[in-house]
Design a protein around this motif. Structure first.
Motif, PDB file in Angstrom:
ATOM      1  N   GLN A 175       0.858  -1.173   0.000  1.00 22.11           N
ATOM      2  CA  GLN A 175       0.000   0.000   0.000  1.00 22.11           C
ATOM      3  C   GLN A 175       0.896   1.225   0.000  1.00 22.11           C
TER       4      GLN A 175
ATOM      5  N   GLY B  90     -12.349  11.723   5.716  1.00 18.80           N
ATOM      6  CA  GLY B  90     -12.607  10.296   5.611  1.00 18.80           C
ATOM      7  C   GLY B  90     -12.965   9.727   6.965  1.00 18.80           C
ATOM      8  N   PRO B  91     -13.294   8.436   7.015  1.00 22.04           N
ATOM      9  CA  PRO B  91     -13.304   7.486   5.902  1.00 22.04           C
ATOM     10  C   PRO B  91     -14.546   7.619   5.018  1.00 22.04           C
ATOM     11  N   GLY B  92     -14.591   6.802   3.975  1.00 20.54           N
ATOM     12  CA  GLY B  92     -15.725   6.810   3.059  1.00 20.54           C
ATOM     13  C   GLY B  92     -15.546   7.694   1.848  1.00 20.54           C
TER      14      GLY B  92
ATOM     15  N   THR C 147     -14.464   8.734  -1.827  1.00 12.02           N
ATOM     16  CA  THR C 147     -14.255   8.083  -3.117  1.00 12.02           C
ATOM     17  C   THR C 147     -13.447   8.999  -4.041  1.00 12.02           C
TER      18      THR C 147
ATOM     19  N   TRP D 151      -7.431   7.263  -1.090  1.00  7.04           N
ATOM     20  CA  TRP D 151      -6.825   6.346  -0.121  1.00  7.04           C
ATOM     21  C   TRP D 151      -6.266   7.112   1.070  1.00  7.04           C
TER      22      TRP D 151
ATOM     23  N   ASN E 280      -8.929   8.621   3.382  1.00  7.75           N
ATOM     24  CA  ASN E 280      -9.540   7.604   4.236  1.00  7.75           C
ATOM     25  C   ASN E 280      -8.586   7.105   5.305  1.00  7.75           C
ATOM     26  N   THR E 281      -7.312   6.963   4.948  1.00  8.40           N
ATOM     27  CA  THR E 281      -6.303   6.547   5.935  1.00  8.40           C
ATOM     28  C   THR E 281      -6.183   7.577   7.042  1.00  8.40           C
TER      29      THR E 281
ATOM     30  N   GLY F 278      -8.444   9.887   7.768  1.00 10.51           N
ATOM     31  CA  GLY F 278      -9.730  10.009   8.448  1.00 10.51           C
ATOM     32  C   GLY F 278      -9.873   9.010   9.580  1.00 10.51           C
ATOM     33  N   ALA F 279      -9.346   7.797   9.365  1.00  9.71           N
ATOM     34  CA  ALA F 279      -9.402   6.783  10.418  1.00  9.71           C
ATOM     35  C   ALA F 279      -8.567   7.182  11.630  1.00  9.71           C
TER      36      ALA F 279
ATOM     37  N   SER G  37      -8.103  15.272   8.866  1.00  7.93           N
ATOM     38  CA  SER G  37      -8.776  15.554   7.597  1.00  7.93           C
ATOM     39  C   SER G  37      -7.900  16.417   6.712  1.00  7.93           C
TER      40      SER G  37
END
Length: 265
Positions: free
Chosen positions: A76, A118-120, A122, A210, A213-214, A216-217, A221
């Motif tokens: 990744q 994130g996450p979510g 697109t 990607w 989202n990474t 965001g977890a 932001s």
């Protein structure tokens, strides 16, 4: 890894940056270091830059190609943080004396008009949140001796960030096909590399999604106005005194940078 070691290695990498010197690979000295440990070291290194007066202006995405992922033994991308002290204007001449063992790569940069949380997220969310895209060069630079890096080393070293150059021509990713647009890189007037956005996780927007989202977890932001370097579309190019590089993306425009002096290594 305990907090004392995190601070020790973060400070060591920052001091190597300032002194323009290299240090032995962290993984050789700490065989049990994890990628999470490495990101904590990176954060300490960035804290030192902020304490010295710089500000965080964006992020960079690295390790997006399969060849580099195979080399580093990871599957990744990774990321680093961009600071105000790293930015150069299109057409600048960069003094290589300020770097250690630099190499150049060409890519697409996103500048955001809206926050991305994130996450979510697109790829379409990324496109909607983007103010414009520009061709750019990232001048990567490692504080690790002879580029003897594994993923933990490069992550701790702020994803091998050096400096970056943004092109002047702003493109709208809603009308420009950033996946299929071809890239051509010339060095001293000769063609040295070609590529396309599809080489970066299928699309540069996928790479940005990607990372959104990474982060965001982790409760982080992207902010409006931030610059996101989406990952190399060119080969990694050695540079020396007198070199001039030009990156051109079809339908978008060019970015140019020149170099003078001699690197510390």
């Amino acid at each position: 890894m305990n907090a004392q070691k995190i601070e020790k290695y973060g400070d060591e990498l920052y001091e190597a940056l300032v002194a323009r010197k290299t240090v032995a690979p962290l993984l050789e000295r700490e065989p049990d270091i994890t990628i999470n440990d490495a990101y904590r070291i990176q954060q300490r290194m960035i804290e030192r830059r902020v304490q010295a007066g710089e500000t965080i202006v964006g992020k960079k995405i690295g390790v997006t190609s399969k060849a580099i992922q195979d080399f580093l033994g990871v599957f990744q991308p990774d990321f680093g943080q961009l600071t105000s002290g790293m930015s150069y204007a299109d057409g600048s001449t960069i003094d290589i004396d300020t770097l250690i063992q630099p190499k150049a790569e060409a890519e697409l940069a996103f500048v955001l008009k809206d926050d991305l949380i994130g996450p979510g997220i697109t790829a379409m969310d990324v496109i909607r949140a983007t103010d414009y895209v520009v061709p750019c060069f990232e001048i990567v630079d490692s504080r690790i001796t002879d580029w003897k890096i594994k993923i933990q080393d490069t992550v701790a070293d702020n994803a091998s960030c050096g400096v970056y150059v943004l092109g002047k021509t702003k493109g709208d990713p809603r009308t420009l096909d950033i996946t299929l647009a071809g890239m051509v890189v010339e060095k001293n007037g000769e063609l040295v590399s070609t590529g396309a956005g599809a080489a970066v996780q299928g699309s540069p927007a996928n790479a940005v999604a990607w990372l959104a989202n990474t982060l965001g977890a982790l409760g982080i932001s992207f902010k409006a106005g931030e610059v996101i370097l989406s990952g190399a579309q060119s080969a990694l190019l050695p540079i020396k005194d007198g070199d001039e590089l030009v990156c051109t993306i079809g339908g978008l425009g060019s970015c140019k940078v020149a170099f003078s002096g001699r690197s510390a290594a």
